[in-house]
Design a protein around this motif. Structure first.
Motif, mmCIF file in Angstrom:
data_model
loop_
_atom_site.group_PDB
_atom_site.id
_atom_site.type_symbol
_atom_site.label_atom_id
_atom_site.label_comp_id
_atom_site.label_asym_id
_atom_site.label_seq_id
_atom_site.Cartn_x
_atom_site.Cartn_y
_atom_site.Cartn_z
ATOM 1 N N UNK A 2 47.909 44.659 42.312
ATOM 2 C CA UNK A 2 47.534 43.265 42.504
ATOM 3 C C UNK A 2 47.075 42.611 41.205
ATOM 4 N N UNK A 3 46.634 43.415 40.261
ATOM 5 C CA UNK A 3 46.209 42.857 38.974
ATOM 6 C C UNK A 3 47.350 42.152 38.254
ATOM 7 N N UNK B 158 34.184 39.322 49.696
ATOM 8 C CA UNK B 158 34.921 39.789 48.534
ATOM 9 C C UNK B 158 34.085 40.700 47.638
ATOM 10 N N UNK B 159 32.834 40.315 47.401
ATOM 11 C CA UNK B 159 31.999 41.063 46.455
ATOM 12 C C UNK B 159 31.722 42.489 46.904
ATOM 13 N N UNK B 160 31.806 42.726 48.211
ATOM 14 C CA UNK B 160 31.531 44.065 48.739
ATOM 15 C C UNK B 160 32.776 44.767 49.266
ATOM 16 N N UNK C 281 39.807 44.580 43.865
ATOM 17 C CA UNK C 281 39.144 44.794 42.587
ATOM 18 C C UNK C 281 38.374 43.520 42.229
ATOM 19 N N UNK C 282 37.051 43.602 42.276
ATOM 20 C CA UNK C 282 36.244 42.410 42.054
ATOM 21 C C UNK C 282 36.356 41.863 40.626
ATOM 22 N N UNK C 283 36.805 42.703 39.690
ATOM 23 C CA UNK C 283 36.917 42.260 38.299
ATOM 24 C C UNK C 283 38.293 41.699 37.954
ATOM 25 N N UNK C 284 39.283 42.011 38.789
ATOM 26 C CA UNK C 284 40.646 41.565 38.463
ATOM 27 C C UNK C 284 41.471 41.550 39.746
#
Length: 245
Positions: free
Chosen positions: A120-121, A160-162, A167-170
């Motif tokens: 997904x990145x 989303x954050x949990x 991938x919360x960063x990308x």
């Protein structure tokens, strides 16, 4: 822009891809999709040979589709405008259901989650197209399939954050197509040149997109949001060039 359409309705999803290409002919789309009868690659690397031996036939079938996605993303990495019929989220949904039924292992689902995050990145936006053809008379399997899609989308939107699935960063923006006119919905994000709306300024017909709206639809995709806002600031396109496959 690199876009994927996911969802359980094969016909509607395929028709949307055709309509999309008609509206934005600068976009390419691979002929082979994960919804075809995808085979495990021949003469593959040693690690894939070893992995295949560890998987049962259903797991092999599903992971072969992941291998196809990774191959296509690498093959078309330099294509500026591309849209995919399906993505790793579709494979994840099926894997979750088959795990419930005991056909694939929890370890295999963890492997799919990992690879879906990784792949997904390489996508900017995923559009989830719900199956609007479901009725009370539809099979329970079809209803459950759609429900798992919805739960995955809802997890992205509300937790989303949990989330263990993203991938919360990308992570790409994952957007819901809510109406019977999905192309009009996509036009809210893409301009006539296939770029983020408001980032191509070819004249009076290319007004700036409302910044608040841009922040809302791309809120979980800071990288893409930064590109869009910087492009607006500098009054230049965010994405140029395309190749038709």
């Amino acid at each position: 822009m690199k876009i994927a359409i996911c969802g359980s309705d094969d016909e509607s999803r395929s028709n949307l891809i055709k309509s999309f290409i008609s509206q934005w002919p600068m976009y390419a789309t691979p002929a082979e999709t994960i919804f075809d009868d995808v085979k495990w690659p021949e003469n593959c690397e040693k690690d894939l040979v070893e992995l295949k031996e560890k998987l049962n036939p259903i797991e092999q079938m599903l992971f072969a589709k992941m291998i196809l996605i990774e191959k296509q993303y690498d093959t078309y990495k330099d294509v500026g405008h591309i849209i995919y019929n399906g993505c790793g989220m579709d494979i994840l949904v099926i894997s979750l259901i088959l795990c419930e039924e005991g056909h694939v292992s929890e370890d295999f689902v963890e492997r799919i989650i990992y690879h879906n995050k990784k792949l997904l990145r390489k996508i900017d936006v995923v559009y989830y197209q719900p199956n609007t053809n479901l009725t009370k008379e539809s099979s329970e399997d079809d209803k459950h399939l759609e429900n798992v899609y919805w739960n995955l989308y809802d997890n992205y939107q509300t937790d989303f954050d949990n989330s263990p699935f993203f991938d919360q960063k990308n992570c790409p923006s994952i957007l819901l197509l809510e109406t019977k006119s999905p192309i009009n919905e996509i036009k809210m994000l893409l301009d006539k040149d296939g770029n983020l709306e408001g980032t191509s300024h070819g004249g009076d017909d290319s007004p700036l997109m409302d910044v608040a709206k841009l922040r809302k639809v791309l809120r979980n995709n800071p990288k893409l949001l930064d590109i869009a806002l910087e492009s607006i600031k500098n009054n230049k396109p965010s994405n140029v060039g395309s190749i038709i496959l």
